[in-house]
Design an enzyme around this catalytic site. Structure first.
Site, PDB file in Angstrom:
ATOM      1  CG  ASP A 145      -4.650  -4.267 -12.869  1.00 23.54           C
ATOM      2  OD1 ASP A 145      -5.522  -4.069 -13.855  1.00 23.54           O
ATOM      3  OD2 ASP A 145      -3.525  -4.186 -12.986  1.00 23.54           O
ATOM      4  CB  CYS A 204       9.005  23.401  -8.154  1.00 22.07           C
ATOM      5  SG  CYS A 204       8.025  21.953  -8.028  1.00 22.07           S
ATOM      6  CB  CYS A 257       5.994  20.645  -4.431  1.00 21.50           C
ATOM      7  SG  CYS A 257       8.142  20.085  -4.380  1.00 21.50           S
ATOM      8  CG  HIS A 273      10.030  17.468  -6.501  1.00 19.08           C
ATOM      9  ND1 HIS A 273       9.707  18.831  -6.278  1.00 19.08           N
ATOM     10  CD2 HIS A 273      10.014  16.883  -7.318  1.00 19.08           C
ATOM     11  CE1 HIS A 273      10.195  18.983  -8.170  1.00 19.08           C
ATOM     12  NE2 HIS A 273      10.551  17.938  -8.427  1.00 19.08           N
TER      13      HIS A 273
END
Length: 434
Positions: free
Chosen positions: A123, A335, A337, A365
């Site tokens: 940025d 999930c 993860c 997560h």
């Protein structure tokens, strides 16, 4: 397609093989044009693409994690790469303050400094005109910041921002823009819009590494569509490999938010990537991808993890709450993860206020969740099943409320996505959630 499918697979899908072959053939050209944007498929206004940058391929739509000071809090570069991310963000103002652009250039650039072999976006420092608004003074020449920690002054012109980013070495560098909070009214909004237009030419002239880095101009104008039109029309006349929509997610209404996004995506060049800055709520990502946005960034998923909030397909889970104390399920069933495979909500609840490891586990997560959310959007566009994917997302995400916010329905109607879930509940209640 399940949001968890292919979670740890950084390679492109088989559907992308032929475009990837063409990308390989173009690799020799990347020294002259450091960006290739190959649209693989479209679904109404949404696009699934491969963005090829000097440090590899990126599937879009893509969410970019934010490592403001060359690191994501609570996670290493290696862990981020293992999830599958190939593009993340750092901030020019903060890196110029500590450790300094000259030091990073001497070491070999930001990639080497943070041990990140993939793509980076920096940025420009424009956002700090809002976040540090009480500590900066903006003039036509540039902006003077006061460091909130040691009170040192830093004067940054458009040229300085680009030169710092040249030294940092990111693959995508953002033009310095004049940013105001979206709720600002009066002549200051028009002044910022017009100054952003004037500053883009100074940024492009200052850019010294055109064969290695891409400068993206940023469309400003707050929620005034006439100003957005003025800024956008001027910026797309400049030579740039991609464009950003800036100045949103700062307190404006959701109706204003999505209408500005739709307005800009309709008018930005079709053949170039579109980056919506500072947006990272799951619903916002889904809606804006449907409206034709390709790139997103936000601190939300990592910051909210540090407050004990997990993002799941069924909405947010506040792990500190008492109901999680005796819940032996993972954060999200299915999930893949590391957190969900090894730990229960009970465990996370028990350590949330006692060990920094809990923030680490929630961060892993949340980043895993968003990576797979975006991968699902990408794959469903290619498969022609985006509408089904969006409906499954909405059905799960709003399963507690049994009602979808009206702005979401309006935005998806603009995107030509037919929402089929919770219709009976909405009719019974007489309206949808505002």
């Amino acid at each position: 397609m399940s949001a968890d499918k292919n979670a740890n697979a950084p390679e492109l899908s088989e559907a992308s093989a032929e475009p990837r072959k063409r990308v390989k053939e173009d690799e020799a050209m990347l020294g002259k044009i450091p960006l290739r944007f190959n649209i693989l498929a479209r679904y109404k206004r949404a696009r699934a693409s491969v963005l090829t940058l000097p440090h590899g391929d990126v599937r879009t739509p893509v969410y970019m994690p934010v490592g403001t000071k060359a690191t994501l809090k609570g996670i290493t570069s290696e862990e981020l790469a293992n999830i599958g991310y190939r593009l993340c963000l750092s901030n020019t103002y903060h890196l110029a303050s500590i450790p300094g652009a000259d030091l990073m250039a001497e070491y070999g650039g930001l990639h080497k400094f943070m041990n990140w072999p993939y793509n980076l976006l920096t940025d420009s420092g424009g956002f700090q005109m809002v976040s540090l608004s009480q500590l900066c003074e903006i003039t036509e020449e540039g902006v003077e910041f006061e460091n909130p920690y040691d009170k040192r002054k830093m004067f940054m012109r458009p040229e300085d921002s680009i030169h710092i980013q040249n030294a940092i070495g990111a693959d995508i560098v953002m033009a310095l823009d004049d940013v105001v909070k979206t709720t600002t009214v009066g002549p200051r909004v028009e002044e910022a819009c017009d100054r952003t237009i004037r500053w883009i030419d100074r940024c492009l002239v200052a850019h010294r590494r055109k064969e290695e880095q891409n400068v993206f101009p940023i469309v400003q104008g707050a929620v005034d569509l006439k100003l957005r039109e003025r800024c956008l029309s001027a910026l797309i006349q400049r030579e740039a490999n991609g464009f950003a929509i800036g100045g949103l997610a700062g307190g404006e209404s959701k109706d204003d938010f999505w209408k500005v996004v739709a307005f800009c995506t309709e008018r930005l060049p079709e053949e170039k990537p579109r980056y919506l800055m500072g947006v990272g709520y799951p619903v916002d990502l889904v809606v804006c991808a449907c409206l034709g946005v390709d790139m997103f960034d936000c601190v939300f998923p990592t910051r909210t993890a540090r407050f004990g909030v997990a993002l799941t397909r069924y909405g947010e889970v506040k792990i500190k709450n008492s109901e999680q104390r005796d819940d032996f399920r993972p954060l999200q069933e299915g999930c893949q993860c590391p957190t969900c495979k090894k730990f229960t909500r009970t465990y996370l609840n028990s350590i949330m206020t006692k060990a920094g490891v809990s923030c680490h586990l929630l961060t892993l997560h949340n980043l895993h969740y968003l990576f797979n959310l975006m991968l699902g959007i990408h794959n469903s566009i290619i498969d022609g099943t985006l509408e089904d994917y969006v409906n499954r997302f909405l059905e799960d995400y709003f399963s507690q409320e049994k009602s979808i916010p009206k702005w979401v329905l309006d935005a998806l109607e603009k995107a030509e996505i037919n929402v089929k879930v919770y219709k009976n509940e909405e009719q019974k209640n007489g309206s949808t959630t505002a």
